[in-house]
Design a protein around this motif. Structure first.
Motif, PDB file in Angstrom:
ATOM      1  N   GLN A 224       0.826  -1.200   0.000  1.00 60.28           N
ATOM      2  CA  GLN A 224       0.000   0.000   0.000  1.00 60.28           C
ATOM      3  C   GLN A 224       0.864   1.256   0.000  1.00 60.28           C
ATOM      4  O   GLN A 224       0.625   2.195  -0.774  1.00 60.28           O
ATOM      5  CB  GLN A 224      -0.921   0.000   1.220  1.00 60.28           C
ATOM      6  N   HIS A 225       1.892   1.262   0.846  1.00 57.02           N
ATOM      7  CA  HIS A 225       2.777   2.423   0.912  1.00 57.02           C
ATOM      8  C   HIS A 225       3.513   2.631  -0.416  1.00 57.02           C
ATOM      9  O   HIS A 225       3.649   3.765  -0.894  1.00 57.02           O
ATOM     10  CB  HIS A 225       3.780   2.252   2.051  1.00 57.02           C
ATOM     11  N   ARG A 227       2.555   1.692  -3.429  1.00 57.09           N
ATOM     12  CA  ARG A 227       1.622   2.125  -4.467  1.00 57.09           C
ATOM     13  C   ARG A 227       1.237   3.588  -4.301  1.00 57.09           C
ATOM     14  O   ARG A 227       1.108   4.320  -5.292  1.00 57.09           O
ATOM     15  CB  ARG A 227       0.388   1.223  -4.446  1.00 57.09           C
ATOM     16  N   GLU A 228       1.064   4.012  -3.062  1.00 56.66           N
ATOM     17  CA  GLU A 228       0.734   5.417  -2.816  1.00 56.66           C
ATOM     18  C   GLU A 228       1.874   6.319  -3.263  1.00 56.66           C
ATOM     19  O   GLU A 228       1.635   7.370  -3.891  1.00 56.66           O
ATOM     20  CB  GLU A 228       0.437   5.621  -1.331  1.00 56.66           C
ATOM     21  N   ASP A 229       3.100   5.936  -2.969  1.00 52.81           N
ATOM     22  CA  ASP A 229       4.246   6.748  -3.377  1.00 52.81           C
ATOM     23  C   ASP A 229       4.385   6.792  -4.891  1.00 52.81           C
ATOM     24  O   ASP A 229       4.620   7.857  -5.482  1.00 52.81           O
ATOM     25  CB  ASP A 229       5.530   6.195  -2.757  1.00 52.81           C
ATOM     26  N   GLY A 232       1.736   8.848  -6.470  1.00 55.00           N
ATOM     27  CA  GLY A 232       1.916  10.259  -6.158  1.00 55.00           C
ATOM     28  C   GLY A 232       3.172  10.869  -6.747  1.00 55.00           C
ATOM     29  O   GLY A 232       3.449  12.054  -6.529  1.00 55.00           O
TER      30      GLY A 232
END
Length: 296
Positions: A224-225, A227-229, A232
Motif C-alpha cells: 500500500q505504501h 503504491r501510494e508513493d 503520487g
C-alpha cells in the motif's frame, strides 16, 4: 559476540519507544548505515564492515525483532513490522548516535527498509545502495513459478498467524540451514562462526515471529505504501547504486526497474548467490566503496 566479527566496534542498545535496537558502531568519517536481510543479523556484514570502517563511521544494527533487537508482537495491520516503522527505527537510532544525515547500504529486507527511508525521510539519506532487491511492488508483479519455487517463504510467511510460526517451530535449525544453503552459490559462503550466530537468533520464537511479520507486511501494508508513493510521483532523490546477482538475467535489469523509482541510478551484476556481502565481499566492496566515497 562482537569481537570476532567487528573488532574495535562499540556495542550500543538504543531504546526507541516500543523497540530496543542493538547496533555495533566503529570507524570514523561520514556515517554509513548497514541494514541486513533475512534470515540474518548484523553479522551478515562481518566481511565488509571492518573494511568500510577504514573510511566511514559504520553503524550495523539488527532490524527490529531480528538478532538482539527487540520489538512488540504482530498486529492485525502489521504496522509494527512494516518497512515504514522499521525505517523510523533507523532514524531514531542514527539520531541517538548523533547523525542526522547518512548513507544507507541494505541487503534483502534491509534494502526494503532502506528505500522506504529514502522515500519517507529524503533529507536524512545522502546515498543508498540496494543489494539483490527491486521494489516490493515490482517483485510481486514479476513473481512467477520460478520465483515461487525458489523463494517459497515469501508465500509461506505471508499466511495468517500462527500457521508459519507453528511450522517453523517444528525444526527451526533445519529450516534455517536449508534456507541459507538455498541462498548461496558457494556452499561455504557463510562461515561456521556466522552460522552459529544466525542459529542463536533463529532459535528464539520471538525472532522467528518478527521475521514472519516482516513478510506479512510485505504482502499488505508495504505494498500500500509503495503504491501510494508511486502513484503520487514520489521518487528516491539521492544517488542509488543497485547490485544484483549475475544469474538473475531477467529483462529489464534492476537499473532499468529502479529508474522508474529514482532519479540517479547506477549498478552492476555480481557473480554470486543471494547472500552477496558474505559470498562476494571483494566484488561488492569494489563497487560499493567508490560509490560511497563519491556520495556519502
Amino acid at each position: 559476540m562482537s569481537a570476532p566479527f567487528f573488532p574495535g566496534f562499540a556495542v550500543h542498545r538504543v531504546e526507541l519507544g516500543d523497540a530496543k535496537i542493538h547496533a555495533e558502531v566503529g570507524g570514523s568519517g561520514p556515517p554509513v548505515l548497514l541494514l541486513h536481510g533475512y534470515p540474518q543479523t548484523h553479522v551478515a556484514w562481518h566481511r565488509l564492515a571492518p573494511l568500510l570502517a577504514r573510511h566511514f563511521t559504520v553503524v550495523a544494527p539488527d532490524l527490529r525483532g531480528y538478532g538482539d533487537s527487540t520489538g512488540p508482537g504482530g498486529d492485525p495491520l502489521h504496522l509494527h513490522h512494516c518497512k515504514r516503522t522499521l525505517a523510523g527505527d533507523q532514524i531514531g537510532l542514527m539520531r541517538a548516535l548523533g547523525f542526522e544525515r547518512f548513507a544507507v547500504v541494505g541487503h534483502d529486507r534491509g534494502a526494503r527498509v532502506g528505500y522506504r527511508l529514502c522515500l519517507d525521510r529524503p533529507q536524512a539519506v545522502s546515498a543508498f545502495a540496494s543489494l539483490t532487491v527491486v521494489p516490493t511492488e515490482v517483485m510481486w508483479q514479476r513473481a512467477g513459478m520460478a520465483f515461487g519455487l525458489k523463494a517459497f517463504h515469501w508465500y509461506l510467511f505471508a499466511q495468517p498467524f500462527d500457521l508459519p510460526e507453528r511450522m517453523l517451530r517444528a525444526d527451526p535449525a533445519y529450516f534455517l540451514d536449508w534456507s541459507l544453503r538455498n541462498a548461496v552459490q558457494k556452499f561455504d559462503a557463510v562461515t561456521p562462526e556466522a552460522l552459529a550466530e544466525y542459529h542463536r537468533a533463529f532459535a528464539r520464537e520471538s525472532v522467528r515471529h518478527a521475521m514472519v511479520e516482516d513478510y506479512r507486511a510485505a504482502a499488505t501494508i508495504d505494498l500500500q505504501h509503495d503504491r501510494e508513493d508511486f502513484a503520487g510521483g514520489r521518487r528516491i532523490a539521492c544517488p542509488l547504486q543497485v547490485l544484483w546477482c549475475a544469474s538473475n538475467n531477467a529483462s529489464p535489469d534492476p537499473v532499468e526497474i529502479w529508474s522508474a523509482w529514482a532519479d540517479r541510478v547506477e549498478g552492476a551484476a555480481i557473480d554470486c548467490g543471494h547472500l552477496m556481502a558474505e559470498e562476494a565481499p571483494d566484488e561488492v566492496l569494489a563497487r560499493l566503496l567508490p560509490f560511497l566515497q563519491r556520495h556519502a
